[in-house]
Design a protein around this motif. Structure first.
Motif, PDB file in Angstrom:
ATOM      1  N   GLY A 155       0.789  -1.226   0.000  1.00 22.72           N
ATOM      2  CA  GLY A 155       0.000   0.000   0.000  1.00 22.72           C
ATOM      3  C   GLY A 155       0.818   1.272   0.000  1.00 22.72           C
ATOM      4  N   ALA A 156       2.111   1.171   0.140  1.00 18.75           N
ATOM      5  CA  ALA A 156       2.961   2.357   0.283  1.00 18.75           C
ATOM      6  C   ALA A 156       2.925   3.294  -0.923  1.00 18.75           C
ATOM      7  CB  ALA A 156       4.388   1.940   0.599  1.00 18.75           C
ATOM      8  N   PRO A 157       2.963   2.794  -2.176  1.00 22.51           N
ATOM      9  CA  PRO A 157       2.931   3.744  -3.288  1.00 22.51           C
ATOM     10  C   PRO A 157       1.653   4.583  -3.332  1.00 22.51           C
ATOM     11  CG  PRO A 157       3.693   1.613  -4.054  1.00 22.51           C
ATOM     12  CD  PRO A 157       3.222   1.430  -2.644  1.00 22.51           C
ATOM     13  N   ILE A 158       0.521   3.960  -3.065  1.00 21.39           N
ATOM     14  CA  ILE A 158      -0.735   4.705  -3.079  1.00 21.39           C
ATOM     15  C   ILE A 158      -0.798   5.649  -1.882  1.00 21.39           C
ATOM     16  CG2 ILE A 158      -3.260   4.486  -3.013  1.00 21.39           C
ATOM     17  CD1 ILE A 158      -1.872   3.646  -5.691  1.00 21.39           C
ATOM     18  N   ALA A 159      -0.291   5.225  -0.736  1.00 19.39           N
ATOM     19  CA  ALA A 159      -0.221   6.119   0.425  1.00 19.39           C
ATOM     20  C   ALA A 159       0.654   7.329   0.107  1.00 19.39           C
ATOM     21  CB  ALA A 159       0.326   5.371   1.636  1.00 19.39           C
ATOM     22  N   GLY A 160       1.777   7.089  -0.563  1.00 20.72           N
ATOM     23  CA  GLY A 160       2.641   8.191  -0.977  1.00 20.72           C
ATOM     24  C   GLY A 160       1.940   9.141  -1.927  1.00 20.72           C
ATOM     25  N   LEU A 161       1.161   8.590  -2.838  1.00 22.40           N
ATOM     26  CA  LEU A 161       0.407   9.421  -3.781  1.00 22.40           C
ATOM     27  C   LEU A 161      -0.636  10.250  -3.038  1.00 22.40           C
ATOM     28  CD1 LEU A 161      -0.071  10.168  -6.740  1.00 22.40           C
ATOM     29  CD2 LEU A 161      -1.644   8.234  -6.890  1.00 22.40           C
ATOM     30  N   LEU A 162      -1.295   9.661  -2.063  1.00 26.73           N
ATOM     31  CA  LEU A 162      -2.301  10.388  -1.286  1.00 26.73           C
ATOM     32  C   LEU A 162      -1.681  11.486  -0.430  1.00 26.73           C
ATOM     33  CD1 LEU A 162      -4.654   7.453  -0.235  1.00 26.73           C
ATOM     34  CD2 LEU A 162      -5.023   9.182  -2.014  1.00 26.73           C
ATOM     35  N   ILE A 163      -0.446  11.295  -0.011  1.00 23.55           N
ATOM     36  CA  ILE A 163       0.286  12.345   0.707  1.00 23.55           C
ATOM     37  C   ILE A 163       0.715  13.436  -0.276  1.00 23.55           C
ATOM     38  CG2 ILE A 163       2.462  12.856   1.916  1.00 23.55           C
ATOM     39  CD1 ILE A 163       2.216  10.008   3.125  1.00 23.55           C
ATOM     40  N   LEU A 164       1.145  13.018  -1.444  1.00 24.84           N
ATOM     41  CA  LEU A 164       1.746  13.917  -2.417  1.00 24.84           C
ATOM     42  C   LEU A 164       0.748  14.871  -3.073  1.00 24.84           C
ATOM     43  CD1 LEU A 164       4.417  14.525  -3.907  1.00 24.84           C
ATOM     44  CD2 LEU A 164       3.648  12.918  -5.641  1.00 24.84           C
ATOM     45  N   LEU A 165      -0.429  14.394  -3.409  1.00 30.69           N
ATOM     46  CA  LEU A 165      -1.390  15.227  -4.143  1.00 30.69           C
ATOM     47  C   LEU A 165      -1.759  16.517  -3.407  1.00 30.69           C
ATOM     48  CD1 LEU A 165      -3.645  12.518  -5.803  1.00 30.69           C
ATOM     49  CD2 LEU A 165      -1.907  13.946  -6.885  1.00 30.69           C
ATOM     50  N   PRO A 166      -2.071  16.483  -2.105  1.00 26.08           N
ATOM     51  CA  PRO A 166      -2.333  17.752  -1.415  1.00 26.08           C
ATOM     52  C   PRO A 166      -1.096  18.652  -1.324  1.00 26.08           C
ATOM     53  CG  PRO A 166      -3.097  15.898  -0.092  1.00 26.08           C
ATOM     54  CD  PRO A 166      -2.356  15.337  -1.254  1.00 26.08           C
TER      55      PRO A 166
END
Length: 158
Positions: free
Chosen positions: A113-124
């Motif tokens: 799940g880390a890549p999607i978690a990173g994406l969710l952190i990154l977008l904002p």
């Protein structure tokens, strides 16, 4: 000179943000690699995307942005807030690089799940950087919290 630096900075930022959005999506797709050949292709694409595109775009963005700060003499509180969010982008960038490197050494389940978690952190974070640049809010109320040496070049007082 300033217009050229702005163009280079914005072009680099667009490429860097695009790469930072694409890389976690590619890493998430890693689980769909059915055989060794598909996995080898995945490793090559993510490695080249990170080393050959994302990192040079990040360096171009940061170098051009630093030049722009001094060429345009912009030393305002909103810039310091923007730089804090850019630092967060750099940290996510490094984290993605770590995950890409580790993907060749570990099973995917350890970081599924880390890549999607990173994406969710990154977008904002990307949205905040864009908002700060476009709006350039008046942050004078936080000016008292920022030491003077951060708001003017060395040897000059604000």
């Amino acid at each position: 000179m300033i217009a050229a630096l702005k163009f280079i900075h914005i072009a680099g930022l667009a490429g860097w943000c695009a790469a930072l959005i694409a890389l976690p999506l590619l890493m998430h797709a890693h689980g769909r690699a059915g055989n060794q050949r598909q996995y080898a292709r995945f490793r090559l694409v993510t490695h080249i995307g990170y080393i050959g595109f994302a990192t040079p775009a990040a360096l171009i963005t940061i170098i051009a942005g630093t030049g722009l700060i001094f060429a345009a003499q912009v030393f305002t509180p909103w810039l310091l807030v923007k730089l804090a969010f850019v630092a967060a982008m750099v940290l996510v960038h490094v984290w993605f690089g770590h995950m890409i490197q580790r993907s060749g050494e570990e099973r995917r389940s350890r970081w599924q799940g880390a890549p999607i978690a990173g994406l969710l952190i990154l977008l904002p974070v990307i949205a905040t950087v864009l908002g700060l640049v476009l709006v350039k809010p008046d942050l004078e109320r936080v000016r008292d919290l920022i030491p003077d040496q951060f708001l003017s070049p060395r040897g000059e007082s604000s």
